[in-house]
Write a protein that holds these residues in place. Structure first.
Motif: not given
Length: 203
Positions: A145-168
């Motif tokens: 994907l274009p970098g700006y799209i992948l960057g936005a996905i990465f940030i959104a994913y990090s926020i969601i997974m950080g709140r869940r805290g279900r992995d290591n």
């Protein structure tokens, strides 16, 4: 790109030595309880030089190889003789800044540990995207994907997974490292945001 290669060698060597000597790894990794209450603040930085295993190390070094070398070159072009110093400041400061929220969040949990250079690496990735947002970046070698799209996905994913805290995985470090990378570049060269918007919306 000699500085990037040097960083890779140092991080790889320290990680390897820490695998061989568990007491060294325990001394260097981020334990928020000891960092905060025992004032062992060096852990905010040294945790970026140790990794959980060969795969963890490989992923960070692989990303550092591509994006670190790119940012080293970009900074050298834009900031000339100060470029290398600014590159190192970005990487090391990003590791520290990315670990501070984790320290504050888990400071009352003596059993929580975190390690890895992901905060610094995330900063380099997002810094690169600011300079070249349309460059195709590939996730797992086949999702490109274009970098700006992948960057936005990465940030959104990090926020969601950080709140869940279900992995290591310390998603908070990924998030704050990425955010710091963006802020660092914009403070150094505010005109980057104009170039970024021009590329994304006037392509």
């Amino acid at each position: 790109m000699q500085v990037t290669y040097g960083l890779m060698v140092v991080i790889g060597l320290v990680s390897y030595l820490a695998w061989k000597r568990s007491e060294l790894q325990s001394r260097l990794l981020l334990n928020p309880y000891e960092t905060y209450y025992q004032k062992q603040y060096w852990r905010l930085l040294t945790s970026g030089f140790v990794h959980n295993g060969p795969l963890h190390l490989f992923l960070n070094l692989f990303t550092l190889y591509f994006f670190g070398a790119a940012i080293e070159q970009i900074f050298t072009i834009f900031f000339q003789e100060q470029g290398i110093l600014l590159y190192l400041v970005l990487f090391f400061t990003a590791i520290i800044v990315a670990n501070v929220p984790t320290m504050l969040k888990h400071k009352n949990n003596p059993r929580y540990n975190s390690l890895g250079a992901s905060g610094g690496v995330s900063a380099l990735v997002l810094a690169f995207i600011l300079f070249d947002p349309l460059r195709q970046l590939c996730l797992y070698l086949f999702i490109c994907l274009p970098g700006y799209i992948l960057g936005a996905i990465f940030i959104a994913y990090s926020i969601i997974m950080g709140r869940r805290g279900r992995d290591n995985i310390n998603h908070d470090a990924h998030l704050w490292g990425a955010v710091f990378g963006v802020i660092f570049v914009l403070l150094l060269r505010p005109s980057t945001v104009i170039a970024f918007l021009d590329q994304v919306f006037l392509k």
